[in-house]
Design an enzyme around this catalytic site. Structure first.
Site, PDB file in Angstrom:
ATOM      1  N   PRO A 291      -2.024   1.422  20.084  1.00 30.12           N
ATOM      2  CG  PRO A 291      -2.279  -0.843  20.629  1.00 30.12           C
ATOM      3  CD  PRO A 291      -2.846   0.520  20.915  1.00 30.12           C
TER       4      PRO A 291
ATOM      5  CB  THR B  53       1.595  -3.093  10.785  1.00 32.42           C
ATOM      6  OG1 THR B  53       1.658  -1.656  10.734  1.00 32.42           O
ATOM      7  CG2 THR B  53       0.295  -3.541  10.134  1.00 32.42           C
TER       8      THR B  53
ATOM      9  CB  SER C  51      -0.956  -0.039   1.197  1.00 31.14           C
ATOM     10  OG  SER C  51      -1.865   1.029   1.165  1.00 31.14           O
TER      11      SER C  51
ATOM     12  CG  ASP D 147      -2.884  -0.898  -2.137  1.00 28.78           C
ATOM     13  OD1 ASP D 147      -3.040   0.275  -1.735  1.00 28.78           O
ATOM     14  OD2 ASP D 147      -3.295  -1.882  -1.501  1.00 28.78           O
TER      15      ASP D 147
ATOM     16  CB  ALA E 130      -9.214  10.405   9.020  1.00 28.04           C
TER      17      ALA E 130
END
Length: 542
Positions: free
Chosen positions: A498, A501, A65, A277, A370
């Site tokens: 958190p 990834t 992405s 992407d 957002a």
């Protein structure tokens, strides 16, 4: 089993580095490309098992992405084009982290747990983006799939692969499972909608698009001929030069609040950016004073939900429209939707899989993060009512016209997932029908000033949240400290969460615009919250 002999043999060509541990996050696996070869092979295996389990086509997308070009990633796509079910996220993590000698044992355990029959046929679609590493990593996926069956789609955007998986599993009722089928369905709906916009000039049809040097630029070029000049695209960062997502793309524009490199914007010109992407989109323009103005996912959700609600009223249909947001949604957007538009608003955890699931609870669920990732879901009953009204011979002209516009909007939206190309066409069509400029769209409400920071930590899992990630449960005392800071400002809100990834903690804060000092205090407060996070973990560094 004979297949497992082939798995053992081929897995030696994709060895797992000893001790490497990865987690299937909100968007699959994503890390430095050099660490992913074994993961790709194993996700090919898992996709084949998922296909056998569901007796349907499953997708595997190789992409990272908006990440830098040296990264890559992979995610699985379930039968209706949605993210893979959470239980199988766990299987993905188990499989990716299994040491070489335990790989077949983990596969057998998954098969036994889910009662998967190897006699079932496996059908897997594989797609990739334009990263240099994507081609070789895709071959690793195909190696895994080929042990158990599959198909390679080649270069596609992530949303296009989601779309094709959904088409195949609905036996082409949703659309034709090819790129041409995708282009034809969306362009036909777009042209039908824009017929209702009177006297559009070439300037009004013109749109500046930043392709992020990614796959979306390639596919938008392919689609242009289908649009028959009803949209005139000036494409920048088209991949002919420049690095993927470098100084361009939706994430860059959103975070830095500036136009991408290489784009020349005149005052008031409509501009948008895809991510690498093409599943996110952000709009923006320069006002007459030369100030950069951003219209993010909140503004997109507002425009779409407002337009749908008005069309439903004109059609005389009692169908509920709801907007699904995350904690990152600007407070002004939430208040406008609730207090002015009077639509239902709900908040869910960050990650489109959570928004997608929540949107399914409504007649029409509009969801956007957002960052510009989102789409619209229509329940079967809502779509049935709209299409029946189109065919109703006794409906008056106004009701039938509104129903036709709604039906074309349904056809234009990629309900499988957030899709920058589809969302762009929806936005362009709705602005044209409404006769609304980008400036008029922008003035629907004014965003509260906000700040975001990232705090590097050793283990992101020490932060535990609740209430759609808006309230900290652990560590003790952190939420109280945040509340004390927030009370100092008007219309203030802040939270920490958190990352899904990376080992970082994200910090967000917003406050009112009523005096000149607010933004400076907001910046200081966001930094103070970051310091509070670090104080809980003195061993960590920024």
């Amino acid at each position: 089993m004979a297949e497992f002999g082939e798995v053992s043999q081929k897995s030696t060509q994709h060895p797992k580095p000893k001790g490497l541990t990865l987690q299937y996050g909100t968007a699959g696996f994503r890390t430095t490309a050099k660490h992913l070869d074994h993961v790709m092979f194993r996700m090919g295996l898992l996709a084949a098992l998922r296909s056998k389990k569901t007796k349907s086509t499953i997708g595997v997308m190789v992409t990272a992405s908006h990440n830098p070009v040296e990264d890559n990633g992979v995610k699985l796509i379930d039968p209706m084009g949605e993210m893979v079910t959470p239980a199988w996220e766990g299987y993905a993590t188990q499989l990716a982290n299994a040491e070489q000698e335990a790989l077949c044992t983990v596969l057998k355990n998954i098969m036994e747990t889910d009662a998967i029959s190897m006699s079932e046929t496996a059908n897997v679609f594989v797609g990739r983006d334009t990263r240099p590493s994507s081609e070789s990593l895709t071959k690793a996926v195909i190696d895994g799939v080929s042990c158990l069956g599959g198909h390679n789609y080649g270069l596609v955007t992530t949303p296009q692969l989601h779309y094709m998986v959904r088409c195949r599993n609905t036996h082409d009722c949703y659309g034709t499972a090819t790129l041409q089928g995708y282009y034809e369905k969306l362009s036909k709906a777009f042209i039908e909608l824009t017929k209702n916009a009177l006297n559009r000039t070439d300037d009004q049809k013109r749109l500046l698009v930043d392709g992020a040097n990614g796959i979306g630029a390639l596919k938008l070029r392919e689609m242009e001929a289908f649009l028959k000049y009803e949209l005139q695209v000036a494409l920048f960062n088209d991949g002919s030069s420049g690095k993927l997502n470098h100084l361009c793309g939706a994430d860059y524009v959103k975070v830095h609040q500036r136009a991408p490199e290489g784009m020349h914007m005149g005052p008031g010109e409509r501009c948008c950016s895809f991510d690498g992407d093409a599943d996110r989109i952000i709009y923006y323009y320069n006002d007459t004073a030369g100030r950069f103005r951003l219209l993010d996912g909140d503004k997109i959700a507002t425009l779409i939900s407002m337009s749908l609600k008005e069309l439903l009223t004109q059609a005389g249909l009692n169908i509920q429209v709801a907007v699904v947001q995350t904690a990152y949604a600007n407070g002004s957007a939430t208040r406008y939707l609730k207090d002015v538009m009077k639509v239902t608003v709900c908040c869910t955890k960050t990650g489109v899989k959570h928004l997608h699931h929540a949107a399914q609870d409504f007649d029409i669920g509009v969801y956007f993060e957002a960052n510009g990732h989102g789409t619209v879901l229509f329940s079967k009953e809502a779509e049935k009512q709209i299409r029946q009204l189109v065919k109703h011979s006794n409906a008056n002209d106004e009701k039938k016209r509104a129903a036709k516009l709604l039906a074309s909007t349904i056809d234009l939206i990629n309900q499988a997932t957030g899709d920058a190309i589809s969302d762009m066409l929806v936005i362009e069509a709705l602005l044209a029908i409404r006769g609304m400029s980008i400036q008029g769209w922008d003035t629907l409400y004014t965003d509260l000033p906000n700040r975001q920071l990232r705090v590097k930590v050793a283990d992101r899992q020490v932060i535990d949240t609740t209430d759609a990630e808006r309230h900290v449960v652990m560590p003790a005392g952190l939420q109280d400290a945040i509340d004390t800071l927030v009370k100092k400002y008007k219309q203030a809100r802040a939270f920490v969460r958190p990352s899904g990834t990376e080992d970082i903690v994200r910090v967000y804060a917003e406050a009112d615009t009523q005096n000149q000092g607010t933004y400076g205090r907001l910046k200081a407060s966001t930094q103070s919250i970051s310091n509070l996070v670090l104080a809980q973990h003195p061993q960590e560094t920024r």
